[in-house]
Design an enzyme around this catalytic site. Sequence first.
Site, PDB file in Angstrom:
ATOM      1  CB  SER A   1     -10.097  -6.251   4.419  1.00  0.00           C
ATOM      2  OG  SER A   1     -10.536  -6.269   5.825  1.00  0.00           O
TER       3      SER A   1
ATOM      4  CE1 TYR B   1      -7.043  -2.270   6.109  1.00  0.00           C
ATOM      5  CE2 TYR B   1      -8.473  -3.445   7.616  1.00  0.00           C
ATOM      6  CZ  TYR B   1      -7.627  -3.374   6.659  1.00  0.00           C
ATOM      7  OH  TYR B   1      -7.177  -4.866   6.128  1.00  0.00           O
TER       8      TYR B   1
HETATM    9  N1  LIG Z   1      -3.944  -9.299   8.677  1.00  0.00           N
HETATM   10  C1  LIG Z   1      -5.234  -9.535   8.503  1.00  0.00           C
HETATM   11  O1  LIG Z   1      -6.125  -9.802   9.589  1.00  0.00           O
HETATM   12  C2  LIG Z   1      -5.901  -8.679   7.379  1.00  0.00           C
HETATM   13  C3  LIG Z   1      -7.326  -9.164   7.232  1.00  0.00           C
HETATM   14  C4  LIG Z   1      -7.913  -8.594   5.847  1.00  0.00           C
HETATM   15  C5  LIG Z   1      -6.868  -7.978   4.954  1.00  0.00           C
HETATM   16  N2  LIG Z   1      -5.827  -7.586   5.203  1.00  0.00           N
HETATM   17  C6  LIG Z   1      -5.071  -7.043   4.117  1.00  0.00           C
HETATM   18  O2  LIG Z   1      -3.945  -8.272   3.857  1.00  0.00           O
HETATM   19  C7  LIG Z   1      -2.971  -7.276   3.250  1.00  0.00           C
HETATM   20  C8  LIG Z   1      -1.684  -7.799   3.946  1.00  0.00           C
HETATM   21  O3  LIG Z   1      -1.944  -7.595   5.460  1.00  0.00           O
HETATM   22  P1  LIG Z   1      -0.838  -8.205   6.525  1.00  0.00           P
HETATM   23  O4  LIG Z   1      -1.652  -8.456   7.699  1.00  0.00           O
HETATM   24  O5  LIG Z   1       0.180  -9.027   5.860  1.00  0.00           O
HETATM   25  O6  LIG Z   1      -0.009  -6.609   6.510  1.00  0.00           O
HETATM   26  P2  LIG Z   1       1.376  -6.315   7.299  1.00  0.00           P
HETATM   27  O7  LIG Z   1       1.961  -7.869   7.858  1.00  0.00           O
HETATM   28  O8  LIG Z   1       1.063  -5.295   8.289  1.00  0.00           O
HETATM   29  O9  LIG Z   1       2.272  -5.943   6.017  1.00  0.00           O
HETATM   30  C9  LIG Z   1       1.875  -4.852   5.300  1.00  0.00           C
HETATM   31  C10 LIG Z   1       2.857  -4.691   4.047  1.00  0.00           C
HETATM   32  O10 LIG Z   1       2.574  -3.646   3.334  1.00  0.00           O
HETATM   33  C11 LIG Z   1       3.739  -2.680   3.296  1.00  0.00           C
HETATM   34  N3  LIG Z   1       3.523  -1.414   2.847  1.00  0.00           N
HETATM   35  C12 LIG Z   1       2.407  -0.615   3.866  1.00  0.00           C
HETATM   36  N4  LIG Z   1       2.659   0.783   3.186  1.00  0.00           N
HETATM   37  C13 LIG Z   1       3.338   0.533   2.079  1.00  0.00           C
HETATM   38  C14 LIG Z   1       3.834   1.549   1.066  1.00  0.00           C
HETATM   39  N5  LIG Z   1       3.181   2.705   1.022  1.00  0.00           N
HETATM   40  N6  LIG Z   1       4.572   0.952   0.153  1.00  0.00           N
HETATM   41  C15 LIG Z   1       4.975  -0.129   0.136  1.00  0.00           C
HETATM   42  N7  LIG Z   1       4.660  -1.280   0.840  1.00  0.00           N
HETATM   43  C16 LIG Z   1       3.798  -0.772   1.738  1.00  0.00           C
HETATM   44  C17 LIG Z   1       4.397  -2.945   4.469  1.00  0.00           C
HETATM   45  O11 LIG Z   1       5.684  -2.665   4.478  1.00  0.00           O
HETATM   46  P3  LIG Z   1       6.754  -2.004   5.737  1.00  0.00           P
HETATM   47  O12 LIG Z   1       7.115  -3.566   6.076  1.00  0.00           O
HETATM   48  O13 LIG Z   1       7.743  -1.479   5.156  1.00  0.00           O
HETATM   49  O14 LIG Z   1       5.873  -1.554   6.564  1.00  0.00           O
HETATM   50  C18 LIG Z   1       4.269  -4.527   4.760  1.00  0.00           C
HETATM   51  O15 LIG Z   1       5.324  -5.148   3.723  1.00  0.00           O
HETATM   52  C19 LIG Z   1      -3.393  -5.984   3.183  1.00  0.00           C
HETATM   53  O16 LIG Z   1      -3.627  -5.361   2.195  1.00  0.00           O
HETATM   54  C20 LIG Z   1      -4.276  -5.730   4.583  1.00  0.00           C
HETATM   55  O17 LIG Z   1      -5.293  -4.747   4.481  1.00  0.00           O
HETATM   56  C21 LIG Z   1      -5.245  -8.366   6.422  1.00  0.00           C
END
Ligand SMILES: NC(=O)c1ccc[n+]([C@@H]2O[C@H](COP(=O)([O-])OP(=O)(O)OC[C@H]3O[C@@H](n4cnc5c(N)ncnc54)[C@H](OP(=O)(O)O)[C@@H]3O)[C@@H](O)[C@H]2O)c1
Length: 242
Positions: free
Chosen positions: A128, A141
């Site tokens: 990120s 985070y």
């Molecule tokens: N959204 C943003 O603005 C943003 C920006 C920059 C980077 N990112 C990065 O992009 C990635 C995806 O983000 P997102 O927004 O798509 O996240 P999200 O919708 O919150 O989804 C997170 C995913 O990770 C899974 N997860 C969490 N802990 C886990 C564990 N211990 N074992 C297996 N699965 C686990 C969750 O499963 P459950 O459904 O079971 O909770 C879910 O499938 C992350 O690495 C995040 O840091 C996001």
Amino acid sequence: MKLHGATALVTGANRGLGHHLAQELLRRGAKVYATARRPELVDLPGAEVLRLDITDQASVDAAASAATDVDVLINNAAFTAGGNLTTGDLGAIREVMDSNYYGTLAMIRAFAPILARNGGGAILNVLSAAAWTTVDGNTSYAAAKSAQWGLTNGVRVELAPQGTLVAALVPGLIATETLRDYVRAAGLELPEHVMIDPADLARVALDGLEAGDIEILDRIGADAKATLSGAPQAFDLAALAG
Ligand SMILES: NC(=O)c1ccc[n+]([C@@H]2O[C@H](COP(=O)([O-])OP(=O)(O)OC[C@H]3O[C@@H](n4cnc5c(N)ncnc54)[C@H](OP(=O)(O)O)[C@@H]3O)[C@@H](O)[C@H]2O)c1
């Protein structure tokens, strides 16, 4: 590396960016292991669904035993709501570090020998822009993402001799439900154009992987990297909300 005919494993494929990465891999002709803590929530016809909690070593080992043909590992899963370092709940802060850093590391340690046996392949870690700035309200985070960046750079050096490409995806704001909830809770409203659509980002990420890029950045990611030679600064979400 070519994704057509590759075999990829995506963590956290039940929602958010992980779902779109898995879907785009299928569209490009890859075999996909779509993994999730709750596999019943994965809706990806054509994918092989596996139960996987990246913070549970037995679960990681079981996935590695089941998916021995993987040559692309995508570490997307993360718990992102740790709060601030000095005031947040310590359990949540540990959970953020456990998933982003130790969970990613456990996956890489389990799959590195598999990638080697399958010709080297590639690892894509989802970082990120927060790794390169910080985010007041969620500094834990940002710190975990910084650690994950260091991990990514270290593993790249270690796995180069076996021919594994180790790449980082460094996005800013992805329009997933998790981000929308976070922004709403902060009492802000972001214009759509400051966020990247997760389906678009999945295409950018996989184009970068196919091109052999080691850092794949969107606009906010590139802006964050450009600040690194100056004094540390915090990411100003409120300014983007206007
Ligand atoms: N959204 C943003 O603005 C943003 C920006 C920059 C980077 N990112 C990065 O992009 C990635 C995806 O983000 P997102 O927004 O798509 O996240 P999200 O919708 O919150 O989804 C997170 C995913 O990770 C899974 N997860 C969490 N802990 C886990 C564990 N211990 N074992 C297996 N699965 C686990 C969750 O499963 P459950 O459904 O079971 O909770 C879910 O499938 C992350 O690495 C995040 O840091 C996001």
